[in-house]
Design a protein around this motif. Structure first.
Motif, PDB file in Angstrom:
ATOM      1  N   UNK B 201       0.829  -1.199   0.000  1.00  0.00           N
ATOM      2  CA  UNK B 201       0.000   0.000   0.000  1.00  0.00           C
ATOM      3  C   UNK B 201       0.868   1.255   0.000  1.00  0.00           C
ATOM      4  N   UNK B 202       2.160   1.096   0.301  1.00  0.00           N
ATOM      5  CA  UNK B 202       2.945   2.335   0.336  1.00  0.00           C
ATOM      6  C   UNK B 202       4.172   2.288  -0.570  1.00  0.00           C
ATOM      7  N   UNK B 203       4.514   3.437  -1.054  1.00  0.00           N
ATOM      8  CA  UNK B 203       5.609   3.620  -2.005  1.00  0.00           C
ATOM      9  C   UNK B 203       6.368   4.864  -1.572  1.00  0.00           C
ATOM     10  N   UNK B 204       7.626   4.917  -1.879  1.00  0.00           N
ATOM     11  CA  UNK B 204       8.281   6.227  -1.780  1.00  0.00           C
ATOM     12  C   UNK B 204       8.874   6.558  -3.134  1.00  0.00           C
ATOM     13  N   UNK B 205       8.910   7.829  -3.417  1.00  0.00           N
ATOM     14  CA  UNK B 205       9.439   8.257  -4.697  1.00  0.00           C
ATOM     15  C   UNK B 205      10.898   8.656  -4.501  1.00  0.00           C
ATOM     16  N   UNK B 206      11.786   7.902  -5.114  1.00  0.00           N
ATOM     17  CA  UNK B 206      13.211   8.176  -4.907  1.00  0.00           C
ATOM     18  C   UNK B 206      13.826   8.936  -6.072  1.00  0.00           C
ATOM     19  N   UNK B 207      12.991   9.263  -7.024  1.00  0.00           N
ATOM     20  CA  UNK B 207      13.525   9.920  -8.210  1.00  0.00           C
ATOM     21  C   UNK B 207      14.124  11.277  -7.852  1.00  0.00           C
ATOM     22  N   UNK B 208      15.349  11.470  -8.218  1.00  0.00           N
ATOM     23  CA  UNK B 208      15.980  12.760  -7.969  1.00  0.00           C
ATOM     24  C   UNK B 208      16.385  12.991  -6.520  1.00  0.00           C
ATOM     25  N   UNK B 209      16.053  12.043  -5.639  1.00  0.00           N
ATOM     26  CA  UNK B 209      16.381  12.247  -4.221  1.00  0.00           C
ATOM     27  C   UNK B 209      17.886  12.386  -4.017  1.00  0.00           C
ATOM     28  N   UNK B 210      18.637  11.493  -4.642  1.00  0.00           N
ATOM     29  CA  UNK B 210      20.088  11.512  -4.452  1.00  0.00           C
ATOM     30  C   UNK B 210      20.678  12.850  -4.899  1.00  0.00           C
ATOM     31  N   UNK B 221      15.776  22.734   5.734  1.00  0.00           N
ATOM     32  CA  UNK B 221      14.802  21.662   5.938  1.00  0.00           C
ATOM     33  C   UNK B 221      15.225  20.754   7.094  1.00  0.00           C
ATOM     34  N   UNK B 222      16.531  20.600   7.310  1.00  0.00           N
ATOM     35  CA  UNK B 222      17.003  19.726   8.398  1.00  0.00           C
ATOM     36  C   UNK B 222      16.659  20.297   9.763  1.00  0.00           C
ATOM     37  N   UNK B 223      16.503  21.610   9.844  1.00  0.00           N
ATOM     38  CA  UNK B 223      16.151  22.216  11.133  1.00  0.00           C
ATOM     39  C   UNK B 223      14.792  21.746  11.597  1.00  0.00           C
ATOM     40  N   UNK B 321       7.797   9.115  13.787  1.00  0.00           N
ATOM     41  CA  UNK B 321       8.550   9.787  12.729  1.00  0.00           C
ATOM     42  C   UNK B 321       8.682   8.780  11.582  1.00  0.00           C
ATOM     43  N   UNK B 322       8.234   9.174  10.430  1.00  0.00           N
ATOM     44  CA  UNK B 322       8.098   8.240   9.313  1.00  0.00           C
ATOM     45  C   UNK B 322       9.100   8.582   8.211  1.00  0.00           C
ATOM     46  N   UNK B 323      10.022   7.670   7.970  1.00  0.00           N
ATOM     47  CA  UNK B 323      11.071   7.925   6.981  1.00  0.00           C
ATOM     48  C   UNK B 323      10.468   8.228   5.603  1.00  0.00           C
ATOM     49  N   UNK B 324       9.310   7.639   5.318  1.00  0.00           N
ATOM     50  CA  UNK B 324       8.676   7.903   4.008  1.00  0.00           C
ATOM     51  C   UNK B 324       8.289   9.376   3.898  1.00  0.00           C
ATOM     52  N   UNK B 328       9.754  12.298   1.463  1.00  0.00           N
ATOM     53  CA  UNK B 328       8.837  13.082   0.636  1.00  0.00           C
ATOM     54  C   UNK B 328       9.073  14.573   0.849  1.00  0.00           C
ATOM     55  N   UNK B 329       9.337  14.950   2.094  1.00  0.00           N
ATOM     56  CA  UNK B 329       9.588  16.372   2.356  1.00  0.00           C
ATOM     57  C   UNK B 329      10.858  16.843   1.676  1.00  0.00           C
ATOM     58  N   UNK B 330      11.865  15.986   1.716  1.00  0.00           N
ATOM     59  CA  UNK B 330      13.109  16.365   1.046  1.00  0.00           C
ATOM     60  C   UNK B 330      12.860  16.455  -0.463  1.00  0.00           C
TER      61      UNK B 330
END
Ligand SMILES: Cc1cc2nc3c(=O)[nH]c(=O)nc-3n(C[C@H](O)[C@H](O)[C@H](O)COP(=O)(O)OP(=O)(O)OC[C@H]3O[C@@H](n4cnc5c(N)ncnc54)[C@H](O)[C@@H]3O)c2cc1C
Ligand code: SF4
Ligand code: SF4
Ligand code: FES
Lengths: 279, 340
Positions: B201-210, B221-223, B321-324, B328-330
């Motif tokens: 049911x869940x996916x994360x979008x990793x495109x362009x993340x790196x 954003x890290x703050x 705290x959800x890594x997904x 997504x926020x990043x």
């Protein structure tokens, strides 16, 4: 499979109180087993994990030079559990040593170049190794002028006072020692390392700068070196991130994607400019 | 091949003659991998274990060597575990995580004999996930509920039987003497239906993340991303790819041992220098390190993301705290260049 966690046994043959405040001791260690010294081939700038059995291990820069066969030297500041235990050890104690670890100063690249070595406080240890290496008759001819700028808060806190006195007498090294504030009986320079570097103004031409010291000293000396014309590729530094394994596995000492224990501890300023400032 | 569920216990009992057998067992209200001494202790209806089976190969705490100080020397006794092991019932995501750990524990220059000896002596029998949990996102990381990467055998549960997929010669040997029938068409069809029915049911979008992480070390954003994090390290202790450790001595008189224990970058003392300076002084730097290590540094160094989408860090985080969501926020943040 060679086990990189197993230390070599070494005997503490000398536990020498190095500084006036007694907070730094220099330890001389001899290999216990025949053959170990041969397998421990190191270069200036490398470090080792020194273990007090039953207390633990800690990483220290190797203060001796490969041109001084038969023993290893470490100068250690008393800051915590292992270092306090070390300071109290009687001569004769058996210690464990893992290494040599990490990379070294680029001594091949230094060949034919002038060197400016800048040290502050007790971080002078691996610089001693480098200087001793270069001053050795087998190597001295490979390198150009050698300028050493070394600062401590007061004369009593300088490391390796006997050697400093010997170097002072030599004509093939330009040694400049400095202390923070004037004291009676001190005829050398007074002033902080960055200011003294500016005064001494070593030429950047055909030269490398090697710098090791507390972060504030480095922070203020950097602009001076830049002003003198040292490009970031020819400023060499050494990092001291907290370490355990020393072999890139415990995940502790990274700065960005580099592991200080494996890819360092020696980096050029140019390399560090590419990395985040987590050191 | 086909293995009847009522044959499973016999099979495990048989394996136990030559191997230490580790399977998921229930401890309190969660599951973990333990060595069993009787096949009927196995539980294969779990969704995921609380602690990943990496602990079979890289224990939470292990003795590296014993030492005994003598008058003029020290005697060191290595403690390398050479026993043959089988892990039965691990999930495909956990099998994949071991491939990632392999690259950490074996570099050009250094090999970790503790991990690698166990690893070479361990056979992996996977169990496909018929019903992935809501927190699973393995497919986003190139895995899948029935992925076979890193496994020697894969069991696919089709009700009263398992379809056994033989993936390596080592896997085949485990079945020798069992005389299992080949999977008939009906079983194959059942396996296909099960595999298709296992939807995530869940996916994360990793495109362009790196490429974003390559430049956003100093991003504000890290703050904010780490704010609820307590620094408890439940996420890292239960992550199948985390491998940080500490090394300590334990002594009694003139003998003792050197031990390594799991450690975590989420703890403030992890990077504290002897001088008192700490390069990662607050939760912000530590949280950033965790994300960066998995999704950037590991990729730089080993060309793989150090996350397999098992969802344990999500389930076990006390503040949800959800890594997904973090990713997504990043993903959604502006591209910024460094050191601004
Ligand atoms: C490559 C390299 C080279 C080095 N070379 C040298 C050298 O030549 N000479 C030298 O003196 N040092 C050197 N160091 C630094 C040296 O490694 C450290 O000072 C040493 O590891 C400290 O060990 P320790 O066990 O005595 O300290 P620890 O007991 O581990 O303490 C270290 C620090 O952590 C704090 N701390 C520990 N536990 C806790 C706790 N539970 N709660 C709060 N605070 C805690 C201590 O107060 C202290 O500030 C080098 C480091 C590196 C990485
Ligand atoms: S980061 Fe979280 S989801 Fe990814 S492998 Fe680790 S515990 Fe599983
Ligand atoms: S489990 Fe949650 S609260 Fe604990 S360290 Fe990880 S992210 Fe922070
Ligand atoms: S000290 Fe373990 S990774 Fe560097």
């Amino acid at each position: 499979m060679k086990n990189p966690y197993l230390p070599l046994p070494m005997r503490l043959v000398k536990n020498f109180v190095e500084t006036e405040d007694k907070l730094i001791h220099t330890f001389t260690l001899e290999f216990l087993n025949e053959g170990d010294e041969k397998s421990f081939q190191y270069l200036p700038g490398q470090f080792a994990e020194v273990a007090v059995f039953g207390v633990g291990e800690a990483p220290f820069g190797i203060a001796s030079s490969p041109t001084e066969p038969g023993y290893l030297k470490f100068s250690v500041a008393k800051v915590g559990v292992v270092t306090t235990a070390l300071h109290q050890l009687p001569e004769g104690t058996i210690l464990g040593v893992r290494g040599p670890l990490g990379n070294s100063y680029p001594i091949e690249e230094f060949k034919g170049k002038n060197l400016v070595v800048i040290g502050g406080g007790f971080a002078f240890t691996t610089l001693r190794s480098l200087i001793t290496y270069i001053l050795h008759p087998d190597h001295r001819g490979d390198y150009g002028e050698l300028t050493v700028i070394y600062g401590a808060r007061n004369p009593g806190l300088l490391l390796y006072k006997d050697e400093l006195a010997e170097w002072e007498k030599r004509s093939d090294i330009n040694l400049v020692c400095t202390i923070d504030r004037p004291v009676e009986g001190w005829s050398g320079r007074v002033g902080f390392v960055p200011a003294v570097t500016k005064e001494v103004a070593p030429s950047a031409e055909n030269a490398y700068a090697v710098i090791c010291g507390p972060p504030v000293m480095i922070k203020f000396t950097m602009p001076v070196l830049e002003e003198l014309g040292f490009p970031p590729e020819r400023i060499i530094m050494s990092l001291e991130n907290r370490m355990k394994c020393g072999i890139g596995m415990c995940g502790r000492c990274n700065v960005g994607n580099k592991y200080v224990c494996k890819d360092g501890p020696v980096f050029t300023r140019a390399q560090l400019n590419q990395l985040p400032n987590e050191y | 091949m086909l293995l009847n569920k009522d044959q499973l216990i016999n099979w495990l009992n048989k394996l136990m003659q030559a191997y230490q057998v580790f399977v998921p067992v229930k401890e309190g209200d969660y599951f973990c991998f333990k060595q069993i001494n009787s096949g009927d202790q196995v539980i294969l209806y779990y969704t995921n274990s609380k602690v990943p089976p990496k602990e079979v190969l890289f224990p939470r705490s292990e003795k590296l060597f014993y030492y005994r100080c003598e008058n003029d020397g020290v005697q060191l006794t290595e403690q390398i575990d050479e026993s043959k092991k089988i892990i039965v019932g691990l999930r495909p995501c956990d099998a994949k995580s071991l491939l990632l750990l392999d690259s950490v524990f074996s570099s050009d220059k250094y090999q970790d004999p503790y991990y690698l000896t166990r690893r070479n002596n361990t056979v992996l029998v996977g169990l496909g996930c018929n019903q992935p949990a809501a927190t699973c996102f393995c497919t986003s990381l190139g895995g899948g509920p029935f992925a076979t990467e890193g496994l020697d055998l894969l069991l696919v549960d089709i009700g009263d039987r398992y379809v056994v997929e033989v993936l390596t010669e080592r896997g085949r040997e485990l079945l020798s003497g069992m005389e299992l029938p080949a999977a008939d068409q009906e079983a194959q069809e059942a396996a296909r239906v099960v595999k298709e029915g296992a939807s995530l049911s869940s996916q994360v979008n990793l495109e362009g993340l790196k490429s974003k992480l390559d430049v956003n070390f100093y991003d504000p954003i890290w703050d904010m991303i780490h704010e609820k994090c307590l620094g408890c390290a439940a996420c890292t202790y239960t992550c199948p790819t985390c491998h940080c450790f500490d090394i300590v001595d334990e002594a009694a008189g003139n003998e003792g041992c050197r031990i390594r224990n799991w450690d975590a970058c989420m703890f403030p003392l992890f990077t504290l220098h002897g001088s008192g300076h700490n390069p990662r002084p607050t939760g912000k730097e530590r949280f950033r390190q965790r994300v960066m290590h998995k999704f950037k540094y590991f990729v730089d160094n080993f060309n793989a993301i150090a996350c397999v989408g098992c969802g344990r860090c999500i389930i076990n985080c006390p503040v949800n705290l959800d890594i997904r969501e973090v990713l997504a926020e990043i993903q959604g943040s502006e591209v910024r260049s460094d050191k601004q």
